[in-house]
Design a protein around this motif. Sequence first.
Motif, PDB file in Angstrom:
ATOM      1  N   PHE A  98       0.808  -1.205   0.000  1.00 35.20           N
ATOM      2  CA  PHE A  98       0.000   0.000   0.000  1.00 35.20           C
ATOM      3  C   PHE A  98       0.847   1.262   0.000  1.00 35.20           C
ATOM      4  O   PHE A  98       2.006   1.267   0.418  1.00 35.20           O
ATOM      5  CB  PHE A  98      -0.908   0.014   1.239  1.00 35.20           C
ATOM      6  CG  PHE A  98      -1.812  -1.177   1.350  1.00 35.20           C
ATOM      7  CD1 PHE A  98      -2.997  -1.243   0.638  1.00 35.20           C
ATOM      8  CD2 PHE A  98      -1.463  -2.254   2.154  1.00 35.20           C
ATOM      9  CE1 PHE A  98      -3.834  -2.341   0.726  1.00 35.20           C
ATOM     10  CE2 PHE A  98      -2.293  -3.363   2.253  1.00 35.20           C
ATOM     11  CZ  PHE A  98      -3.470  -3.398   1.537  1.00 35.20           C
ATOM     12  N   VAL A  99       0.222   2.352  -0.443  1.00 32.09           N
ATOM     13  CA  VAL A  99       0.727   3.692  -0.213  1.00 32.09           C
ATOM     14  C   VAL A  99      -0.475   4.513   0.243  1.00 32.09           C
ATOM     15  O   VAL A  99      -1.521   4.502  -0.404  1.00 32.09           O
ATOM     16  CB  VAL A  99       1.402   4.301  -1.469  1.00 32.09           C
ATOM     17  CG1 VAL A  99       0.487   4.284  -2.684  1.00 32.09           C
ATOM     18  CG2 VAL A  99       1.878   5.719  -1.175  1.00 32.09           C
ATOM     19  N   ALA A 100      -0.330   5.174   1.385  1.00 33.15           N
ATOM     20  CA  ALA A 100      -1.446   5.894   1.999  1.00 33.15           C
ATOM     21  C   ALA A 100      -1.260   7.395   1.857  1.00 33.15           C
ATOM     22  O   ALA A 100      -0.130   7.906   1.910  1.00 33.15           O
ATOM     23  CB  ALA A 100      -1.566   5.518   3.473  1.00 33.15           C
ATOM     24  N   ASP A 101      -2.370   8.100   1.715  1.00 33.39           N
ATOM     25  CA  ASP A 101      -2.282   9.554   1.564  1.00 33.39           C
ATOM     26  C   ASP A 101      -2.109  10.223   2.925  1.00 33.39           C
ATOM     27  O   ASP A 101      -2.079   9.573   3.977  1.00 33.39           O
ATOM     28  CB  ASP A 101      -3.476  10.098   0.786  1.00 33.39           C
ATOM     29  CG  ASP A 101      -4.766  10.162   1.598  1.00 33.39           C
ATOM     30  OD1 ASP A 101      -4.745   9.888   2.820  1.00 33.39           O
ATOM     31  OD2 ASP A 101      -5.812  10.484   1.006  1.00 33.39           O
ATOM     32  N   CYS A 102      -2.003  11.552   2.917  1.00 38.18           N
ATOM     33  CA  CYS A 102      -1.615  12.296   4.110  1.00 38.18           C
ATOM     34  C   CYS A 102      -2.653  12.234   5.230  1.00 38.18           C
ATOM     35  O   CYS A 102      -2.348  12.586   6.373  1.00 38.18           O
ATOM     36  CB  CYS A 102      -1.327  13.753   3.748  1.00 38.18           C
ATOM     37  SG  CYS A 102      -2.751  14.643   3.058  1.00 38.18           S
ATOM     38  N   HIS A 103      -3.883  11.797   4.932  1.00 38.44           N
ATOM     39  CA  HIS A 103      -4.937  11.746   5.945  1.00 38.44           C
ATOM     40  C   HIS A 103      -4.987  10.409   6.679  1.00 38.44           C
ATOM     41  O   HIS A 103      -5.791  10.252   7.606  1.00 38.44           O
ATOM     42  CB  HIS A 103      -6.295  11.994   5.289  1.00 38.44           C
ATOM     43  CG  HIS A 103      -6.368  13.284   4.530  1.00 38.44           C
ATOM     44  ND1 HIS A 103      -6.349  14.514   5.155  1.00 38.44           N
ATOM     45  CD2 HIS A 103      -6.431  13.547   3.200  1.00 38.44           C
ATOM     46  CE1 HIS A 103      -6.422  15.477   4.245  1.00 38.44           C
ATOM     47  NE2 HIS A 103      -6.455  14.921   3.060  1.00 38.44           N
ATOM     48  N   LEU A 104      -4.161   9.448   6.294  1.00 35.19           N
ATOM     49  CA  LEU A 104      -4.307   8.087   6.798  1.00 35.19           C
ATOM     50  C   LEU A 104      -3.039   7.579   7.487  1.00 35.19           C
ATOM     51  O   LEU A 104      -2.704   6.405   7.414  1.00 35.19           O
ATOM     52  CB  LEU A 104      -4.692   7.146   5.643  1.00 35.19           C
ATOM     53  CG  LEU A 104      -6.036   7.459   4.975  1.00 35.19           C
ATOM     54  CD1 LEU A 104      -6.275   6.519   3.798  1.00 35.19           C
ATOM     55  CD2 LEU A 104      -7.177   7.350   5.968  1.00 35.19           C
ATOM     56  N   GLY A 105      -2.369   8.458   8.212  1.00 38.93           N
ATOM     57  CA  GLY A 105      -1.157   8.063   8.910  1.00 38.93           C
ATOM     58  C   GLY A 105      -1.393   6.998   9.970  1.00 38.93           C
ATOM     59  O   GLY A 105      -0.609   6.060  10.117  1.00 38.93           O
ATOM     60  N   SER A 106      -2.477   7.125  10.723  1.00 37.16           N
ATOM     61  CA  SER A 106      -2.772   6.138  11.771  1.00 37.16           C
ATOM     62  C   SER A 106      -3.115   4.787  11.156  1.00 37.16           C
ATOM     63  O   SER A 106      -2.708   3.737  11.676  1.00 37.16           O
ATOM     64  CB  SER A 106      -3.924   6.632  12.649  1.00 37.16           C
ATOM     65  OG  SER A 106      -3.555   7.792  13.360  1.00 37.16           O
ATOM     66  N   VAL A 159     -11.353   4.826   1.475  1.00 36.85           N
ATOM     67  CA  VAL A 159     -11.619   4.432   2.857  1.00 36.85           C
ATOM     68  C   VAL A 159     -12.785   5.258   3.395  1.00 36.85           C
ATOM     69  O   VAL A 159     -12.693   6.480   3.502  1.00 36.85           O
ATOM     70  CB  VAL A 159     -10.366   4.629   3.732  1.00 36.85           C
ATOM     71  CG1 VAL A 159     -10.643   4.210   5.173  1.00 36.85           C
ATOM     72  CG2 VAL A 159      -9.195   3.831   3.156  1.00 36.85           C
ATOM     73  N   HIS A 160     -13.873   4.596   3.740  1.00 36.42           N
ATOM     74  CA  HIS A 160     -15.079   5.284   4.195  1.00 36.42           C
ATOM     75  C   HIS A 160     -15.022   5.630   5.678  1.00 36.42           C
ATOM     76  O   HIS A 160     -15.496   6.700   6.082  1.00 36.42           O
ATOM     77  CB  HIS A 160     -16.308   4.412   3.929  1.00 36.42           C
ATOM     78  CG  HIS A 160     -16.574   4.183   2.475  1.00 36.42           C
ATOM     79  ND1 HIS A 160     -17.472   4.944   1.741  1.00 36.42           N
ATOM     80  CD2 HIS A 160     -16.058   3.280   1.594  1.00 36.42           C
ATOM     81  CE1 HIS A 160     -17.505   4.525   0.490  1.00 36.42           C
ATOM     82  NE2 HIS A 160     -16.654   3.516   0.379  1.00 36.42           N
ATOM     83  N   ALA A 161     -14.503   4.747   6.506  1.00 35.54           N
ATOM     84  CA  ALA A 161     -14.508   4.947   7.958  1.00 35.54           C
ATOM     85  C   ALA A 161     -13.612   6.113   8.353  1.00 35.54           C
ATOM     86  O   ALA A 161     -12.656   6.460   7.654  1.00 35.54           O
ATOM     87  CB  ALA A 161     -14.061   3.673   8.667  1.00 35.54           C
ATOM     88  N   LEU A 162     -13.913   6.703   9.501  1.00 34.55           N
ATOM     89  CA  LEU A 162     -13.154   7.850   9.982  1.00 34.55           C
ATOM     90  C   LEU A 162     -12.167   7.473  11.084  1.00 34.55           C
ATOM     91  O   LEU A 162     -11.101   8.065  11.189  1.00 34.55           O
ATOM     92  CB  LEU A 162     -14.108   8.936  10.500  1.00 34.55           C
ATOM     93  CG  LEU A 162     -15.090   9.512   9.468  1.00 34.55           C
ATOM     94  CD1 LEU A 162     -15.995  10.538  10.130  1.00 34.55           C
ATOM     95  CD2 LEU A 162     -14.336  10.148   8.313  1.00 34.55           C
ATOM     96  N   ARG A 163     -12.508   6.499  11.907  1.00 33.25           N
ATOM     97  CA  ARG A 163     -11.639   6.094  13.008  1.00 33.25           C
ATOM     98  C   ARG A 163     -10.622   5.053  12.527  1.00 33.25           C
ATOM     99  O   ARG A 163     -10.982   4.133  11.776  1.00 33.25           O
ATOM    100  CB  ARG A 163     -12.474   5.535  14.161  1.00 33.25           C
ATOM    101  CG  ARG A 163     -13.367   6.565  14.814  1.00 33.25           C
ATOM    102  CD  ARG A 163     -14.322   5.923  15.804  1.00 33.25           C
ATOM    103  NE  ARG A 163     -13.609   5.082  16.778  1.00 33.25           N
ATOM    104  CZ  ARG A 163     -14.209   4.237  17.594  1.00 33.25           C
ATOM    105  NH1 ARG A 163     -15.543   4.090  17.541  1.00 33.25           N
ATOM    106  NH2 ARG A 163     -13.503   3.528  18.447  1.00 33.25           N
ATOM    107  N   PRO A 164      -9.359   5.187  12.934  1.00 35.62           N
ATOM    108  CA  PRO A 164      -8.308   4.308  12.413  1.00 35.62           C
ATOM    109  C   PRO A 164      -8.590   2.814  12.562  1.00 35.62           C
ATOM    110  O   PRO A 164      -8.357   2.045  11.629  1.00 35.62           O
ATOM    111  CB  PRO A 164      -7.076   4.723  13.223  1.00 35.62           C
ATOM    112  CG  PRO A 164      -7.329   6.157  13.556  1.00 35.62           C
ATOM    113  CD  PRO A 164      -8.800   6.255  13.795  1.00 35.62           C
TER     114      PRO A 164
END
Length: 244
Positions: A98-106, A159-164
């Motif tokens: 994977f590579v995750a964008d800046c909003h998905l660090g957790s 990714v739909h969910a908000l909590r890690p």
Amino acid sequence: MVTASFRFYEELNDFLAPARRRREFTVRCARAATTKHMIEALGVPHTEVELILLNGESVGFGALLREGDRVAVYPRFEAFDITPLLRVRDQPLREPRFVADCHLGSLARLLRMMGFDTLYEKAFADAEIERIAATQGRIVLTRDRDLLKRRSITHGCYVHALRPQLQLREVLERLQLARGARPFTLCPACNAVLQPVAEARVEHRLPPGVRGLYHRFGTCDACGRVFWEGEHWQRLRALVDAPR
């Protein structure tokens, strides 16, 4: 201009305007419009699509739309194997990275804790994520649907969910990754491989509450950190194993 009818199924409706959800609707299209062009123009990233039926026949993203066409668009199927029908991409990714964008660090950290190779830097620009995904064969994780519409991104997950922790469960369930989890193999901080190490060699670096309580340790040669398989890993495993 041509007129075509569209019907989107299951979670793809989340990307549509409310009036177009869970129903067939008709729109006007440019004469040379392809299925991909119109699907994304209606708000659905192409990476979310697994099957397109054009007048009942499976087609790819490049199919041209003609007057009166009816298009059915489906997300990933879990109940049965549709591999013989697929036309939208050549093949799945066998080893998900994977590579995750800046909003998905957790989320990136949690995926690493589960043993999934996940690149993340807060400074990653969209163009850099696109380049990494294309050159390294990585799945893009994002909450930015426009990022998933970039031409060279072939595998992505909105990714739909908000909590890690809920994000982790969503990704594992959607991509059916739970069986491939290898907890305590990657560094949560920098994604490098953890090296097993005896407690005696790192005892002097451990907090007082850890000494003697845990017995499995790993070190990261890249960032120098020491990790132990404690309650945080156990809670994560319980989250993944919990009944759906």
